[in-house]
Design a protein around this motif. Sequence first.
Motif, mmCIF file in Angstrom:
data_model
loop_
_atom_site.group_PDB
_atom_site.id
_atom_site.type_symbol
_atom_site.label_atom_id
_atom_site.label_comp_id
_atom_site.label_asym_id
_atom_site.label_seq_id
_atom_site.Cartn_x
_atom_site.Cartn_y
_atom_site.Cartn_z
ATOM 1 N N ILE A 2 3.132 -0.079 -6.470
ATOM 2 C CA ILE A 2 2.304 -0.872 -5.735
ATOM 3 C C ILE A 2 1.473 -1.670 -6.961
ATOM 4 C CG2 ILE A 2 2.354 0.570 -3.646
ATOM 5 C CD1 ILE A 2 -0.628 1.407 -4.543
ATOM 6 N N ARG A 5 3.960 10.360 -7.260
ATOM 7 C CA ARG A 5 2.600 9.767 -6.873
ATOM 8 C C ARG A 5 2.268 8.516 -8.086
ATOM 9 N NH1 ARG A 5 -1.764 9.979 -3.509
ATOM 10 N NH2 ARG A 5 -3.556 9.132 -4.549
ATOM 11 N N GLN A 6 2.618 9.145 -9.276
ATOM 12 C CA GLN A 6 2.385 8.199 -10.122
ATOM 13 C C GLN A 6 3.391 6.998 -10.308
ATOM 14 O OE1 GLN A 6 -0.366 8.208 -12.334
ATOM 15 N NE2 GLN A 6 -1.112 10.015 -11.207
ATOM 16 N N ILE A 46 0.782 -1.427 0.044
ATOM 17 C CA ILE A 46 -0.001 0.122 -0.116
ATOM 18 C C ILE A 46 0.965 1.190 0.034
ATOM 19 C CG2 ILE A 46 -2.009 -1.150 1.037
ATOM 20 C CD1 ILE A 46 -1.069 0.231 3.858
ATOM 21 N N GLU A 84 2.870 13.866 -1.520
ATOM 22 C CA GLU A 84 2.108 14.905 -0.966
ATOM 23 C C GLU A 84 2.679 16.082 -0.350
ATOM 24 O OE1 GLU A 84 -1.254 13.521 1.530
ATOM 25 O OE2 GLU A 84 -1.889 15.320 1.976
ATOM 26 N N ALA A 85 3.600 15.728 0.199
ATOM 27 C CA ALA A 85 4.565 16.701 1.100
ATOM 28 C C ALA A 85 5.066 17.606 0.242
ATOM 29 C CB ALA A 85 5.330 15.860 2.072
ATOM 30 N N PHE A 99 3.376 8.067 -0.997
ATOM 31 C CA PHE A 99 2.357 9.047 -1.563
ATOM 32 C C PHE A 99 2.445 10.177 -0.647
ATOM 33 C CE2 PHE A 99 0.664 4.809 -2.742
ATOM 34 C CZ PHE A 99 0.840 4.935 -4.349
ATOM 35 N N SER A 100 2.705 10.085 0.720
ATOM 36 C CA SER A 100 2.542 11.087 1.667
ATOM 37 C C SER A 100 4.086 11.708 1.245
ATOM 38 C CB SER A 100 2.862 10.598 3.164
ATOM 39 O OG SER A 100 4.075 9.972 3.388
ATOM 40 N N PHE A 146 7.980 3.447 8.079
ATOM 41 C CA PHE A 146 6.556 3.054 8.661
ATOM 42 C C PHE A 146 5.752 4.191 8.622
ATOM 43 C CE2 PHE A 146 8.758 -0.761 10.568
ATOM 44 C CZ PHE A 146 8.215 -1.518 9.593
ATOM 45 N N ASN A 147 6.598 5.630 8.852
ATOM 46 C CA ASN A 147 5.759 6.873 9.035
ATOM 47 C C ASN A 147 5.289 7.471 7.653
ATOM 48 O OD1 ASN A 147 6.223 7.329 11.824
ATOM 49 N ND2 ASN A 147 8.315 7.851 11.404
ATOM 50 N N GLU A 148 6.094 7.156 6.725
ATOM 51 C CA GLU A 148 5.713 7.946 5.401
ATOM 52 C C GLU A 148 5.423 6.642 4.410
ATOM 53 O OE1 GLU A 148 5.500 11.011 4.839
ATOM 54 O OE2 GLU A 148 6.752 12.015 6.566
ATOM 55 N N SER A 149 4.494 6.918 3.419
ATOM 56 C CA SER A 149 4.493 6.259 2.282
ATOM 57 C C SER A 149 4.947 6.938 1.064
ATOM 58 C CB SER A 149 2.911 5.912 2.051
ATOM 59 O OG SER A 149 2.331 6.941 1.589
ATOM 60 N N LYS A 177 2.234 4.577 -7.650
ATOM 61 C CA LYS A 177 1.104 4.041 -7.998
ATOM 62 C C LYS A 177 1.348 2.642 -8.876
ATOM 63 C CE LYS A 177 -2.930 5.774 -9.067
ATOM 64 N NZ LYS A 177 -4.025 6.429 -9.142
#
Lengths: 340, 635
Positions: free
Chosen positions: B254, B247-248, B217, B239-240, B235-236, B230-233, B251
């Motif tokens: 994953i 982000r693409q 995920i 976003e940040a 996607f985060s 573990f804190n960030e993905s 996607k």
Amino acid sequence: MHSRQIIYLIIALMIAVFFFTGCRKEKNGQLEITPEKTDSPEKKTSLFTIRYRPVWTAQAEFAGVYIAQKKGFYYDKGLNVIIQPSGINYPPYENLQQGYSDIVQMSLLTALKRDAEKGNLINLAQITQRTSLMLVGKKSRGINSIPDFEGKKIGLWKTDDRLLSLIFLQQNKLNMNIVDLDITINLFLKDGIDVMNVMRYNEYHQILQAGIDPEELFTISFADTELNIADNGLYTTREFYSKYPKQCRDFAAATLQGWIYAINNQEETVSTVLEVMHQHHLPANRPHQKWMLNELCRDITIYKNQVGILQESDFNKAKKILTDQNLPATRQTYKGFFPQ
Amino acid sequence: MKQRQEKRGLAYQIIVFIFISLILVFAAFIGITRILFSHIMMDNAKETVSHLANETIYQIENRLTKVLDISRTILILYHNNHFERKKLDSLLHDLVYEFETLEAVTIAYAPSSYQKGYSRTIFHSQNKAIYRELQPADYQYLDWFQIPFELESKYWTEPWYDANATKETVISYCIPLFAEGKCIGIMRLDTELSALQKIVSPLKLKHSGYAFLVSSIGTIITHPADSLTFNESIFSLAEATNDKQLRQIGKKMINGDIDFVHLQNNAVFGDSWLYYAPLITNNWSLGIVIAHEDIVGDLNLLLIIQTLFSVIIFLTISLIVYYRTLSISRPIRLFMEVANKIGQGDFDAKLPSTGNSYEIDRLILAFETMQESLKEYIQNLEITIEEKNRIEAEVKIASEIQRKLIPENTLHPYGIQELRCYGILEPAGDIGGDLYDFFPVDKSHFLFVIADVTGKGIVASMTMTMVSTYLRTVSTYHYTTGEIMQNLNNFLCKQTSASNFVTALLGILNLKNGKLEFSNAGHTPLIIRNIDNDYKIISETHSNPLGVFENIVIGSAAITLEKGDEIILFTDGITETLNPAEDFLELKGLENIITELNSTNPEQTAVQILQKVHSFAQNTPQKDDITILVIDYKK
């Protein structure tokens, strides 16, 4: 002589060890936020201790409390606030009634429903003025409209927070297989369920942060429906309130002051929230807490100059929603429930 | 005066030319190298990184597939022994103890109508087997149980901390357990996350390359920056930094894609390349980040070396060219100085003895020849000028002599009271070809003549001199104008070349009776102007110009002059006077001038005619001599 000295030394060591381990136990689970301000020692000795329990684990949902603690707003009111451990294993209503906590945070609907039992809940301040609750479904799972819900699997929290969603299903006459959920969104991400209840400020954004775009989701925001009611509030029992009305009001005022500070200083507040989360070893990232705080700020400031006020209309609406569904509801009046 | 533009030196021009050429050549060379090599380096980097990724993935997959393999054994054990719980527990513990990859095994049942459900975790800790039981409420809604249970399929969990049993962060392989076709519970096999992290974390590439793991995920499982884990993905992070590209990429990661992408000035990864490939077993993704600088560092170094070499080559060539052109331009400068000296008249200026190239040697030779030629030329010129000056001086003397041949203007020439004379001769050059003369033949006869030798210069002048001298001689024993002219003609035919002939008008005036006998040999007409200012043109000629045909008979005519009549004689220099419009004055013009005369003596007549002719000419240069002779009779 020597043996006696050794015995004293051992005793002293044991006392020291006991003292340190004792201290550690006490600290365990409680939130340590060092106030930035420290006033005169005389004032410190006369501080009134209040045990506050949030409804969920540390996050920006309780930013106002962390800020009030850190900025010394509680201290200024002569309060020593202990932010108690929280989460799924610490149901606020039970904790409050059993005397483990003095003030707790709950949603209005939960409070009104649970108050049917004892009728002793007092709302000290209404933090969020609208619900952040949403239902989301993946379009890839065939969820493109409300009728598509029929016969599908819906994940609902196993706590009282599912109430509004259940009412929504009933109002729309939807038959769905309900799967009880605890905390994660992973069942939804892994397609174990088709629809899920989420808070816009929390789980909805977690879904976005798992790589699902808003366009890929079908959403219903309860805030846009007739089920929109106020959500988080600060509650205590009538007994505690009667004994310490001033302290209760001071706690509410300081918390709201914390919120106003948070609204005006969001970046700093997010940093504070992240510090608290790291202390609790909770996974945290800034964009998520920023999103959450931003959402909360919007929910808090719905009515101009009415921050913290429980609207009578909201009280009545929530009560009606419960009674309409033949669910237990408080018998208290608005004024009794919210004795401002 | 227009300022002459200062030109750059030869060395400068050559160096600039070479510099520009070298820049173009090296730029093209470096550009092509960069394009070719960057592709090669990218391909190499991709290959290296993909090898590394595949090896790492292989190691992780190896651990995960081991868990899968054990799960099959355990499942068989479970189905054979699940009625004998103690025996099963013991067997499972042995397996946990045996396999390092296996941290714990859990068998969990969902509560149902025929059993209340429980979970039992078997693990080995502190040299003993531990069995931990939990009630459904404690596990029922946890991912490891709920997701495979709801999906009724095998499931690899996200990393999670097992606070109830092993107190380790693990990832779990969860298999649904079925009884009579219905899912009744979950078997869970835990493997330590740290073991996987240990495979990924030490990976280092070049200076700054590293690897990281992303869960199914998008959660970051391992990363050199612990704060992200573990804190960030992915996607985060996107976003940040508001990074849509990231982000693409997340996607795709994953989604199990493989790619090698350039992250330009990425806020998280910097300017770098990201290779990502999936872990097939649990849908995680391994990312390897390598700084762009690391990939192209060697290429940049190569290009820097190339550039340095280019500069060194350029400087070397420039120095060589500079010194070489100096050795060429030095003699050229010397030449310049020599040329200047020659220009100032120093034809003996010393040339360099020898150049250092064929062209310069040729130039020295050419200069020497030029110097010699110039010297010779100047010497010739000096002789010529000397000669010319001498001739000019002689011509001047000739001119003087010629002028002296013409009688001086006096009121009554030779004291003759019956007439007055006035003549003007205006030669076009130093010496002329016109002539007039008059003298008494005897006491009662007065001879006058006007002649024009064709051509100019010395020959014409000599001819004129001869004519003048001959006339004076011959007129002493011939009394008719025809005879004199015939004599003169024959003389001239013998003496002069065919190209020189003479027109002449010769008259003898009888002073007593005014009878004028005259002969015109191809000369301009005679004009008689009387006292009333009337005039008469006598165009009659008696011969061709003299000196052409020998032994011809030349006749004469005679008129009688009245008192006060003026004889006006002139040469074709008058009638052929040009004005600025290049029109001749012609006889008609002269007639007009004569009509307007208001003279009372020959001098005035001659001077006025000359003035009018000059005013007609308006300073137009005249090619022919102008001669006027005016004689009046008994006025």
